[in-house]
Design a protein around this motif. Sequence first.
Motif, PDB file in Angstrom:
ATOM      1  N   HIS A   1       0.899  -1.005   0.079  1.00 20.54           N
ATOM      2  CA  HIS A   1       0.060  -0.135  -0.036  1.00 20.54           C
ATOM      3  C   HIS A   1       0.908   1.198   0.170  1.00 20.54           C
ATOM      4  N   GLU A   2       0.613   1.863  -0.807  1.00 19.81           N
ATOM      5  CA  GLU A   2       1.420   3.173  -1.045  1.00 19.81           C
ATOM      6  C   GLU A   2       0.682   4.573  -1.001  1.00 19.81           C
ATOM      7  N   GLY A   3       1.336   5.725  -0.613  1.00 18.15           N
ATOM      8  CA  GLY A   3       0.547   6.801  -0.508  1.00 18.15           C
ATOM      9  C   GLY A   3       0.654   7.396   1.095  1.00 18.15           C
ATOM     10  N   ALA A   4       0.286   8.557   1.294  1.00 15.89           N
ATOM     11  CA  ALA A   4       0.410   9.252   2.680  1.00 15.89           C
ATOM     12  C   ALA A   4      -0.405   8.499   3.431  1.00 15.89           C
ATOM     13  N   ILE A   5      -0.237   8.773   4.735  1.00 14.70           N
ATOM     14  CA  ILE A   5      -1.010   8.223   5.916  1.00 14.70           C
ATOM     15  C   ILE A   5      -1.847   9.519   5.889  1.00 14.70           C
ATOM     16  N   LEU A   6      -2.983   9.408   6.475  1.00 13.65           N
ATOM     17  CA  LEU A   6      -4.092  10.410   6.686  1.00 13.65           C
ATOM     18  C   LEU A   6      -4.846  10.274   8.004  1.00 13.65           C
ATOM     19  N   PRO A   7      -3.913  10.294   9.209  1.00 16.32           N
ATOM     20  CA  PRO A   7      -4.937  10.134  10.288  1.00 16.32           C
ATOM     21  C   PRO A   7      -5.807  11.116  10.698  1.00 16.32           C
ATOM     22  N   PHE A   8      -5.658  12.435  10.129  1.00 16.41           N
ATOM     23  CA  PHE A   8      -6.492  13.193  10.571  1.00 16.41           C
ATOM     24  C   PHE A   8      -8.047  13.353   9.999  1.00 16.41           C
ATOM     25  N   ILE A   9      -8.252  12.324   9.034  1.00 13.29           N
ATOM     26  CA  ILE A   9      -9.328  12.080   8.228  1.00 13.29           C
ATOM     27  C   ILE A   9     -10.168  11.073   9.543  1.00 13.29           C
ATOM     28  N   ARG A  10     -11.522  11.684   9.997  1.00 17.26           N
ATOM     29  CA  ARG A  10     -12.218  11.126  10.761  1.00 17.26           C
ATOM     30  C   ARG A  10     -13.831  11.275  10.183  1.00 17.26           C
ATOM     31  N   VAL A  11     -14.491  10.189  10.138  1.00 10.02           N
ATOM     32  CA  VAL A  11     -16.084  10.357   9.755  1.00 10.02           C
ATOM     33  C   VAL A  11     -16.931  10.091  10.943  1.00 10.02           C
ATOM     34  N   ASP A  12     -17.635  11.136  11.422  1.00 13.41           N
ATOM     35  CA  ASP A  12     -18.664  11.160  12.042  1.00 13.41           C
ATOM     36  C   ASP A  12     -19.976  10.628  11.790  1.00 13.41           C
ATOM     37  N   ASP A  13     -20.192   9.351  12.189  1.00 17.12           N
ATOM     38  CA  ASP A  13     -21.444   8.946  11.807  1.00 17.12           C
ATOM     39  C   ASP A  13     -22.975   9.686  12.281  1.00 17.12           C
ATOM     40  N   ASP A  14     -22.603  10.387  13.221  1.00 14.84           N
ATOM     41  CA  ASP A  14     -23.986  11.164  13.765  1.00 14.84           C
ATOM     42  C   ASP A  14     -24.035  12.665  13.141  1.00 14.84           C
TER      43      ASP A  14
ATOM     44  N   ASP B   1     -10.869   1.233   2.434  1.00 16.53           N
ATOM     45  CA  ASP B   1     -10.885   0.230   3.547  1.00 16.53           C
ATOM     46  C   ASP B   1     -10.467   0.765   4.919  1.00 16.53           C
ATOM     47  N   GLU B   2      -9.608   1.669   4.869  1.00 24.61           N
ATOM     48  CA  GLU B   2      -9.032   2.486   6.087  1.00 24.61           C
ATOM     49  C   GLU B   2     -10.243   3.215   6.935  1.00 24.61           C
TER      50      GLU B   2
ATOM     51  N   GLU C   1     -13.453   2.681   6.318  1.00 28.27           N
ATOM     52  CA  GLU C   1     -14.470   1.861   6.377  1.00 28.27           C
ATOM     53  C   GLU C   1     -15.630   2.577   5.626  1.00 28.27           C
ATOM     54  N   ILE C   2     -15.535   3.096   4.456  1.00 26.86           N
ATOM     55  CA  ILE C   2     -16.422   3.721   3.717  1.00 26.86           C
ATOM     56  C   ILE C   2     -16.545   2.995   2.388  1.00 26.86           C
ATOM     57  N   SER C   3     -17.615   3.267   1.511  1.00 27.50           N
ATOM     58  CA  SER C   3     -17.497   2.431   0.266  1.00 27.50           C
ATOM     59  C   SER C   3     -16.696   3.049  -0.734  1.00 27.50           C
ATOM     60  N   ARG C   4     -16.303   2.529  -1.412  1.00 28.96           N
ATOM     61  CA  ARG C   4     -15.394   2.969  -2.626  1.00 28.96           C
ATOM     62  C   ARG C   4     -15.716   4.024  -3.536  1.00 28.96           C
ATOM     63  N   PRO C   5     -17.240   3.714  -3.977  1.00 34.69           N
ATOM     64  CA  PRO C   5     -17.576   4.944  -4.673  1.00 34.69           C
ATOM     65  C   PRO C   5     -17.726   6.630  -3.894  1.00 34.69           C
ATOM     66  N   THR C   6     -17.978   6.286  -2.794  1.00 30.82           N
ATOM     67  CA  THR C   6     -17.996   7.586  -1.983  1.00 30.82           C
ATOM     68  C   THR C   6     -16.366   8.269  -2.210  1.00 30.82           C
ATOM     69  N   ILE C   7     -15.471   7.510  -1.863  1.00 34.00           N
ATOM     70  CA  ILE C   7     -14.175   7.962  -1.945  1.00 34.00           C
ATOM     71  C   ILE C   7     -13.920   8.210  -3.386  1.00 34.00           C
TER      72      ILE C   7
END
Length: 494
Positions: free
Chosen positions: A5-18, A54-55, A57-63
């Motif tokens: 797996h290549e590319g930057a690590i993006l720990p700042f991205i969080r998804v709030d389900d609510d 995958d990281e 946990e969102i559908s690929r079409p959304t990304i």
Amino acid sequence: MAKQHEGAILPFIRVDDDAALPKFRQIQDRLRLAILEGHLRAGTRLPASRVLADELEISRPTIVRVLENLKSEGYLETRQGSGTFVASDLPPQPARLHERKGTGEAGAAVRPQLSRIGVLASTMSAEIGKAEYRPFLPNQPALDRFPLAIWRKCWNAATRGGQAGWLAYGDPVGEPVLRKRIAEYLALHRGDRCDPEQIVVTPGGHAGFALAALVLANPGDRIWFENPGPVTVYNLFRSLALQVCPVGVGPEGMDVAGAAKAYPDARFAFAMPSRHHPLGVTLSLPRRMALLDWAHSNKSWIIEDDYDSEYRYVGPPLPSIRSIDGYDRVIYVGTFSKALYPAIRVGYLVLPPALVGAFRSMAGLINRSVPVEAQLALAEFIGGGHFATHLRRMRELYAERRAAFVELGSAALDGLARIDCPDSGMNALAWLEGSRDDAVLHQAAVALGVQCYPLSDYVFADKQQAALILGFSGVPADRMKRSFERLAEAIGRN
């Protein structure tokens, strides 16, 4: 071997389900912000859409949707066979967010380069209508008594079936039907006849003052200005690069002789002859004639602010200076802000005929037009007799409140202040006894729930006796006693 797996690590991205914001918008906004803040620099490779999905946990079409949107905005680019990268043509060190909000690297504020007039204006107060409504807020109409149902009917009647007409730009000097109705009102109720062609409709009285200065004055020209006087108008003329010359006000109004001696070459005189604000005095007839003679002799202009002229409780409203002007030197300014309600933002000028063409051109450049539907509704309101009826009712109401104000105020403030309630207008003065500071008392009164203004805020030269400016028109009589008790408490403590 498994593909790495290549590319930057993006720990700042969080998804709030609510969160109310959709998930794709949350991811998209955080990626964009990271690029703008420089956390993701130009040329940085992003993870593949499958990996990022995958990281998170969102559908690929959304990304995929997120990445495509950011590409279209210019933040990302695709390199054939290599993947998705932060766009290479972005600045190497994008401005960080705290810098874009107006601070530098050391956290110090970055001062924008303003024009000379902008620098002057930035030092002035333009606080209008921001005070919280409490007794005794000055200049406050009884808004709860405004006939909203009739106003809505006038609005609907005026705009019914004419969408194509009132959705477009209007006449720069005002709709003809409104100018006609204003001319009829002035002739009938103010004894001041004019041709509707002499009237220019403006977005409020201040816009009329500014229009007159822009058409007739050059930077540095002098203007007489009553002292004390309305601070926002004083600052308006200063911001337009006029030299404002304070002129004393006495029981007969503006000291015309003193002004003519001190500033004989002034371009303008700004006067409130029917009811001076804030002192409430009227300009005597000899001084009116002297003012007209000065303007004629020096080829100067008089801006007549007909402040609160509708509300006079002893006798009929006083005639305007314009009505006795035989020289065509008066620019009359009227407004519906106090007679109806402040948010209507409709004022008007009555001009000497020779000025109409220049003012029409300048109004087209500056204002384009006042909203047409408001003008048509107001014309319907005046033409249907509702304006005259409303004024009559408000005069009666304000007269009752004025009487209660004088009686209750004189009793509550006995030994602390002297109530001075002029024969017209919506405000009164409480002249303070002793050596009390009106600015200090203003703060003390506000802290106890009573609104007022200190007279010292209206003074530009030669300090006057301390006083508080109090409004009675917007206060029901049954609320006055308790408010005066609080005001007396504030004065007594200081």
